[in-house]
Design a protein around this motif. Structure first.
Motif, PDB file in Angstrom:
ATOM      1  N   ARG A 222       0.833  -1.209   0.000  1.00  0.00           N
ATOM      2  CA  ARG A 222       0.000   0.000   0.000  1.00  0.00           C
ATOM      3  C   ARG A 222       0.863   1.253   0.000  1.00  0.00           C
ATOM      4  NH1 ARG A 222      -3.461  -2.994   3.564  1.00  0.00           N
ATOM      5  NH2 ARG A 222      -2.574  -1.937   5.395  1.00  0.00           N
ATOM      6  N   LYS A 223       2.003   1.199   0.725  1.00  0.00           N
ATOM      7  CA  LYS A 223       2.898   2.346   0.776  1.00  0.00           C
ATOM      8  C   LYS A 223       3.495   2.625  -0.606  1.00  0.00           C
ATOM      9  CE  LYS A 223       6.826   4.287   3.266  1.00  0.00           C
ATOM     10  NZ  LYS A 223       7.785   4.132   4.379  1.00  0.00           N
ATOM     11  N   ASP A 226       0.816   4.239  -2.712  1.00  0.00           N
ATOM     12  CA  ASP A 226       0.540   5.601  -2.262  1.00  0.00           C
ATOM     13  C   ASP A 226       1.638   6.555  -2.733  1.00  0.00           C
ATOM     14  OD1 ASP A 226      -1.017   7.471  -0.390  1.00  0.00           O
ATOM     15  OD2 ASP A 226       1.049   7.657   0.354  1.00  0.00           O
ATOM     16  N   PHE A 230      -0.155   8.704  -5.582  1.00  0.00           N
ATOM     17  CA  PHE A 230      -0.745   9.833  -4.853  1.00  0.00           C
ATOM     18  C   PHE A 230       0.309  10.904  -4.553  1.00  0.00           C
ATOM     19  CE2 PHE A 230      -3.650   6.350  -4.159  1.00  0.00           C
ATOM     20  CZ  PHE A 230      -4.884   6.960  -4.337  1.00  0.00           C
TER      21      PHE A 230
END
Length: 276
Positions: A222-223, A226, A230
């Motif tokens: 997820r990191k 992101d 993002f």
């Protein structure tokens, strides 16, 4: 106060009547000469016949002015129709020249206007009704003393009021209002007042679909997502952060995206599944 309409001066009406009478007389004389002329003489006489009746063509074209088509184009169409009529007219049949010419010229101008004049094309019946309204609107205004209403036009044509109202509402199809126009009560243009595309809807839908899939990823995965999508970090920046090489980050991103795509296409990730 209701607008008032004054009748045209008597002298003006008399002048127009005199011009029509003179035109009719000259037309009759020319047609008589054409009947007795040789082939070589006929072309010159027909040219004179066309010249005498050009004001008739101009008058027919004038009914469709200021509606999005240049006046010169409308007049050229009317002139060409007059030329065809003059060459095809058979005086021996006994028909009055203008009674034969006017409907033919009007039909050509109407067809051209119908085909070229609409920027937004409504149904054929609405187009034809628009032409009928334009043809009688001025005369009705003079007769009634005010611009004719939809009810009065419908009575004149013996047509349903709804058809007339629809044709009147379609008037802007000839020359739609420019988006650069500034309304009188404002300083901004019409285009400035239009809404922007709402990208938030697509983003919200994407979150609903992706949330259950992303929740099944590890914290490290997820990191990576992101930081890349993002925070807009480069692959090298991600590599420095998580302690791997840039090549490994590239392989990890490819693997993650492939897994997400597979799960989304298979329908494995749904909001319902996440809520259980």
């Amino acid at each position: 106060m209701a607008p008032t309409f004054s009748a045209p001066p008597v002298s003006s009406s008399r002048n127009r009547a005199r011009e029509r009478a003179d035109r009719a007389e000259r037309t009759h004389l020319l047609l008589t000469e054409i009947d007795d002329a040789t082939d070589a003489e006929k072309d010159q006489l027909i040219a004179q016949l066309i010249d005498v009746n050009m004001p008739v063509a101009e008058s027919i074209a004038a009914r469709y002015r200021r509606r999005g088509i240049p006046d010169e184009d409308l007049e050229q169409v009317a002139y060409l129709a007059l030329v065809r009529v003059a060459h095809n007219y058979d005086h021996a049949r006994g028909h009055d020249f203008l009674s034969y010419a006017v409907p033919s010229i009007r039909g050509e101008v109407r067809r051209y206007f119908r085909d070229q004049g609409w920027m937004v094309r409504p149904p054929r019946g609405i187009q034809e009704m628009q032409g009928r309204i334009a043809a009688v609107e001025s005369e009705l205004s003079t007769r009634l003393g005010h611009p004719p209403s939809a009810d009065e036009l419908a009575e004149e044509f013996d047509e349903p009021v709804s058809d007339v109202e629809e044709a009147m509402a379609a008037n802007g199809c000839f020359t739609p209002t420019s988006l650069d126009q500034v309304p009188s009560s404002d300083t901004s243009t019409i285009a400035d007042q239009l809404g922007e595309p709402d990208t938030g809807i697509d983003a919200a839908e994407a979150r609903v679909v992706l949330t259950p899939v992303v929740r099944r990823l590890t914290e490290r995965e997820r990191k990576i997502l992101d930081m890349r999508f993002f925070a807009q970090c480069t692959q090298q920046e991600i590599a420095d952060e998580i302690g791997v090489t840039q090549m490994q980050v590239s392989r990890l991103l490819s693997s993650l995206l492939r897994r997400l795509r597979t799960e989304l296409e298979s329908g494995a990730a749904t909001p319902a599944e996440d809520s259980r």
